[in-house]
Design an enzyme around this catalytic site. Structure first.
Site, PDB file in Angstrom:
ATOM      1  N   LYS A  93       0.964  -1.070   0.150  1.00 13.28           N
ATOM      2  CA  LYS A  93      -0.188  -0.103  -0.213  1.00 13.28           C
ATOM      3  C   LYS A  93       0.879   1.287   0.154  1.00 13.28           C
ATOM      4  CE  LYS A  93      -3.769   1.971   2.895  1.00 13.28           C
ATOM      5  NZ  LYS A  93      -4.836   1.721   3.997  1.00 13.28           N
TER       6      LYS A  93
ATOM      7  N   SER B 171      -9.473   1.744   3.323  1.00 15.09           N
ATOM      8  CA  SER B 171      -8.795   2.375   2.193  1.00 15.09           C
ATOM      9  C   SER B 171      -7.747   1.656   1.646  1.00 15.09           C
ATOM     10  CB  SER B 171      -8.031   3.609   3.110  1.00 15.09           C
ATOM     11  OG  SER B 171      -7.238   2.927   4.106  1.00 15.09           O
TER      12      SER B 171
ATOM     13  N   SER C 126      -9.653  -0.572   7.354  1.00 17.02           N
ATOM     14  CA  SER C 126      -9.034  -0.686   6.054  1.00 17.02           C
ATOM     15  C   SER C 126      -8.221  -1.747   5.530  1.00 17.02           C
ATOM     16  CB  SER C 126      -8.198   0.781   6.275  1.00 17.02           C
ATOM     17  OG  SER C 126      -8.887   2.022   6.142  1.00 17.02           O
TER      18      SER C 126
END
Lengths: 99, 486
Positions: B79, B154, B178
């Protein structure tokens, strides 16, 4: 108690947060932040007398370490991402008047 | 069997035996990205040459007979919230469009030490604020199961990457769900460990008392292995806890005898999609057949988790994001009249809508006259939420629930109604507030062929129990073997 959020309130928090907003943004945030603040006020239903606030999931006390000299980030690396730098310093707009 | 269909363990075995090289494996994933990522848009950065170079180095090391790490030659997607030395790290924000970190995050170091191949940086909601990855300043990631739907957020890019077989493993961060919610939406395994289990050094901060890194994988064993590599104490993060790291990957296949599973009545209320509820009830039956006892527990304050979270997280964010001042790194506006105006203009331009909203929400909750009514009140209810769990874990080993009230929603469906978006986090937020570990595993499909995720929570530092519990279910089902057809 339903707090009514005003445009002036949003202007104030935008100033606190150092955020320049357009008029359209101010308008939209007055609405959305108002809705959210209205929602979170349901916490008033909860009796929290004698409840200690919980700031952290792992309630650590101070973590100490030896005060030792260690290499730090080289100056050039620290400055590499600066929008503006000069002679080894971060460059910012002038904040004092010339006299 | 093809490389893309293999689990992490199968890849490791084949790499160890010399049936395939890391260059073969890495090439297969890079090709999958090249073919499908124009559609899915999971990645913000893929450097094919750099990935292949890492793969060649690991192959050479292995061929020379040197000892190799636990993830030797296995690609891992990151990420874009973790700092990678010399490789652009944007956090999904215009603010950090040109930011090249001068150091690696702790987890990136760990991956390099384990000889993993870092295959690319994945898309995310700006500064990890969002539940759909629509708040990225760069692109909207699509759910591989239905390109009109969000992958969740997210960490939507990491979840979609694993779901679309563009990486066997990925790293995400979880501040309010997330990792777990996108894992559920994309039909993969995602885990948020106990707060303090993994060092946050080099993780771009959103809400520091809630942020935690964790693994994505196509199966539970893969998640166990990646967690094992990521975990452990690091003096550079004083909240990383110095407790031994079990060999999760070794014990994961051992079923638990006498397992007690808690079900909270507060989790099965209005707003829960019928198909999701049915899938979770079926999952509980699977556990019953395995000899587990399913017991009702009560989490009376869980209904306040959304309100508590959306005071505490924005408050911490408003403080954390003060660092973006247009001076040290990040965006600086071109036009401004003085120093203060430079800050405001730079931040006004560099941050997106949701980030500005949360900064202001936090500034409001912390401001004079409101601190006690909002921030302090939220901290007190946070303790009550934690106490509910402490009580529940006296009588059960894990708590099972949906990971989200619905399967993946449509792109554009909630993005203009922030409060509705926040409410979709109802099942995941409590674990962050209480600091508990949680895992989401595939547990079925809706009538529209969308994945449904089962969330399991445990007491702090019970990751091993959580993984073994998850694996017991996975062994009895084949939901995790389903792949989206791209």
């Amino acid at each position: 108690m339903a707090t009514q959020l005003t445009r002036a309130d949003v202007q104030k928090v935008a100033l606190l947060g150092r955020l320049k907003l357009s008029d359209a943004e101010l308008e939209a945030y007055t609405q959305s932040l108002g809705n959210i603040i209205g929602y979170v006020e349901r916490l008033n239903e909860v009796n929290t007398d004698d409840v200690e606030p919980m700031v952290h999931a792992v309630e650590l006390s101070n973590v100490f370490r030896a005060d030792e000299v260690r290499p730090s980030l080289p100056r050039a690396d620290a400055l590499a991402n600066a929008p503006k730098s000069e002679r080894g310093f971060f460059l910012v707009p002038q904040i004092l008047d010339e006299r | 069997m093809s490389i893309l269909g293999a689990t992490t363990n199968e890849l490791r075995v084949r790499l160890e035996r010399g049936d395939v090289t890391s260059v073969d494996v890495t090439t297969a994933y890079l090709d999958q990205i090249a073919v499908h990522d124009a559609q899915v848009q999971a990645f913000l950065l893929v450097d094919r040459d750099a990935a292949l170079e890492q793969a060649r180095d690991v192959d050479a090391k292995r061929q020379a007979g040197h000892a190799v790490g636990k993830l030797a030659g296995v690609p891992v997607a990151l990420k874009d919230v973790v700092c990678t030395k010399g490789v652009r790290t944007t956090c999904g924000s215009r603010m950090l469009e040109n930011f090249v970190p001068p150091y690696d995050a702790h987890v990136v170091q760990r991956l390099k030490e384990a000889d993993a191949v870092l295959i690319g940086k994945t898309n995310m909601d700006e500064f990890a604020m969002g539940s759909s990855t629509e708040n990225s300043a760069y692109q909207v990631t699509k759910n591989p199961w239905d390109l009109a739907r969000t992958p969740g957020g997210s960490s939507g890019g990491s979840a979609a990457a694993v779901s679309a077989s563009m990486a066997p493993l990925a790293i995400g961060s979880d501040t309010g769900g997330s990792i777990r919610q996108p894992a559920g939406f994309c039909g993969v395994v995602g885990m948020k460990p106990t707060y303090g289990r993994i060092s946050r050094f080099g993780l771009v901060a959103y809400a520091s008392s809630l942020d935690q890194l964790g693994p994505f994988a196509s199966d539970v064993s893969g998640a166990a292995l990646l967690l094992e590599v990521m975990s452990g104490h690091d003096a550079r993060d004083s909240t990383s806890v110095n407790v031994p790291v079990p060999e999760y990957s070794r014990s994961v296949d051992e079923p638990l005898a006498g397992l007690r599973i808690g079900v909270a009545r507060e989790h099965f209320v209005e707003g829960l999609d019928r198909e999701v509820e049915a899938a979770i009830r079926t999952a509980l039956d699977v556990y019953r057949k395995l000899g587990a006892e399913v017991k009702e527990v009560s989490l009376p304050h869980s209904q306040y988790a959304v309100a508590v979270y959306y005071i505490i997280a924005p408050s911490e964010a408003s403080s954390n994001l003060a660092r973006y001042d247009g001076v040290h790194y990040g965006h600086r506006a071109k036009d401004f009249s003085n120093m203060i105006d430079m800050y405001s203009a730079s931040r006004g331009e560099g941050f997106g809508t949701e980030v500005k909203r949360r900064i202001m929400l936090g500034a409001y909750a912390l401001s004079a006259g409101y601190y006690d009514a909002y921030y302090l009140k939220a901290l007190k209810v946070r303790r009550l939420i934690r106490q509910d769990f402490d009580q529940a874990f006296q009588s059960v080993d894990v708590i099972a629930s949906p990971v989200a009230p619905t399967p993946a929603f449509k792109i554009g469906e909630l993005v203009n109604d922030p409060l509705a978006m926040y409410l979709s986090d109802i099942y995941t937020l409590s674990a962050n507030l209480a600091g508990l570990p949680g895992i989401c595993i595939p547990a079925g499909f809706s009538g529209k062929n969308l994945p449904i995720g089962l969330q399991l929570l445990a007491a702090p530092f019970q990751e091993e129990r959580l993984l073994r519990t998850a694996r017991m279910f996975e062994r009895e089902t084949d939901w995790h073997k389903q792949r989206a057809k791209l």
